[in-house]
Design an enzyme around this catalytic site. Structure first.
Site: not given
Length: 422
Positions: A161, A232, A337, A370-371
């Protein structure tokens, strides 16, 4: 199997940031695993809210192994503790019995390195008087730390990232100091959509009445938790893909109860009639757990650093920025992603090629968004291990595109060879 672990905070003395402001003393918290032999150092760069605790450890100095406990819970998207434990460790892709692995918390963060929550010279927290930070500041602080540890040229810099942006900055800023760089789920810059989401996240924090211009450190009850929690939640939505959210939550309803969504986000009008969905429950839980461990001002500072980063700044192009780098590069991207896309990674791979840098771009077919770089170690580990050992000639790096001239042979190793060749 045990390895030596050095867990410490180093005072690097006066530090001048890219903005021109200085602090009289920059503390940098780090963890180092394994033994340094003069030629085997790997720097791992953490993502936005990550820490220096990239793998398991015991408190303080000593030995570490797979049975060790950690000081913070494993939160894949939050990366509080042991955030890449499936990748870094004895016998793993980044093998701490073979490499000397260092991970440092970046300036502006809140896990031991100087940042807004740190003590200023007047004895009070810096708050928003702390200088603005950039990814370049992170890189220069890491270089200073490594000098202090007696580490010169690095075997590799690996980051996921915004940590991948940090790795890119090493290739541009210190091209002679690193042999191999591995930006994972990263890009040369953020696109406008992600810039916009980050801007909304920051405004959620600064519009919280408890933010108080960044001066909220006197009473824990008056922190801008609601604003930070909302920020968040936006981040978590950005880290997941449509497919992963549909599979994980669907439109299912959750049972109200417990603390999730209770104190931080009181029920809105109509909540007693309309369903409280699984996806809401998940986001509320993530928000409440995050505000207990992270600083709101740090979130503002770090997202600004990520938004500001542009590999080509001061150069005519990304390729020109990488022109002095004579090592090798591996890019890892994930089809699901949309935060840092496979297309952005391929554009970056092309910049390396234009600079005549041996490069492999390994695309992982994944629905995890993205994780994926955190939750699919079995897909990340093999190409990373082979690249660290053999460079772009590593089997797991290059064997998926060995005869495809359209994608550059071993320079580009996608799971789907047709993804960029059309």
């Amino acid at each position: 199997m045990s390895v030596a672990v050095d867990r410490d905070v180093r005072d690097l003395g006066e530090f001048r940031f890219d903005c021109g402001e200085s602090v009289p003393s920059l503390a940098v918290a780090y963890e180092a695993y394994g033994e340094f032999d003069g030629d085997n150092a790997i720097l791992v760069c953490h993502a936005l809210t990550g820490s220096q605790n990239v793998a398991t450890h015991r408190s303080g100095r000593g030995a570490a192994d797979d049975a060790d406990t950690i000081d913070a819970p494993h939160d894949p998207a939050g990366q509080a503790g042991a955030w890449w434990n499936d990748i870094v460790g004895p016998g793993k892709a980044v093998d701490t019995t073979e490499y000397y692995v260092v991970c440092a918390n970046v300036p502006g963060s809140c896990y031991g390195t100087s940042g807004p929550a740190s003590e200023a010279p007047d004895g009070e927290p810096w708050g928003t008087d702390f200088p603005p930070v950039t990814v370049g500041d992170w890189t220069r602080a890491q270089r200073r730390l490594l000098d202090d540890l007696g580490v010169g040229r690095l075997h590799a810099v690996v980051g996921g990232s915004v940590g991948g942006m940090n790795a890119l900055d090493w290739a541009q800023r210190y091209p002679d100091d690193v042999r191999r760089v591995v930006p994972v789920a990263a890009a040369a810059r953020l696109d406008p959509q992600c810039l916009g989401i980050d801007a909304v996240a920051r405004r959620a924090i600064t519009s919280d009445p408890n933010w108080n211009g960044g001066d909220y450190y006197g009473d824990e009850q008056d922190r801008p938790d609601q604003g930070l929690g909302l920020a968040r939640q936006l981040g978590h939505v950005m880290y997941l893909s449509k497919a992963s959210m549909a599979d994980k939550f669907g439109r299912r309803s959750a049972v109200r109860g417990g603390s999730a969504g209770g104190e931080l986000f009181p029920a809105d009008p109509g909540a007693a009639f309309f369903p409280y969905r699984d996806v809401e429950s998940y986001l509320d839980y993530q928000a409440e757990s995050f505000v207990d461990r992270f600083d709101a001002n740090s979130y503002l500072y770090l997202t600004r650093a990520m938004d500001d980063y542009d590999l080509a700044e001061g150069y005519e192009s990304d390729a020109a920025a990488l022109g002095a780098f004579e090592g090798e590069a591996l890019l890892l991207s994930f089809t699901g992603d949309w935060h840092f896309t496979t297309e952005q990674s391929e554009a970056l791979a092309e910049a390396f090629r234009e600079s005549e840098v041996p490069v492999a771009h390994h695309v992982v077919d994944s629905d995890h968004g993205h994780d994926a770089f955190l939750v699919e170690p079995e897909r990340v580990g093999p190409p990373l291990r082979d690249f660290l050992s053999e460079g772009v000639e590593g089997k797991a790096v290059s064997d998926t595109a060995e005869d495809d001239e359209d994608v550059g042979g071993s320079e580009y190793a996608p799971v789907h060879n047709s993804l960029f060749s059309g």
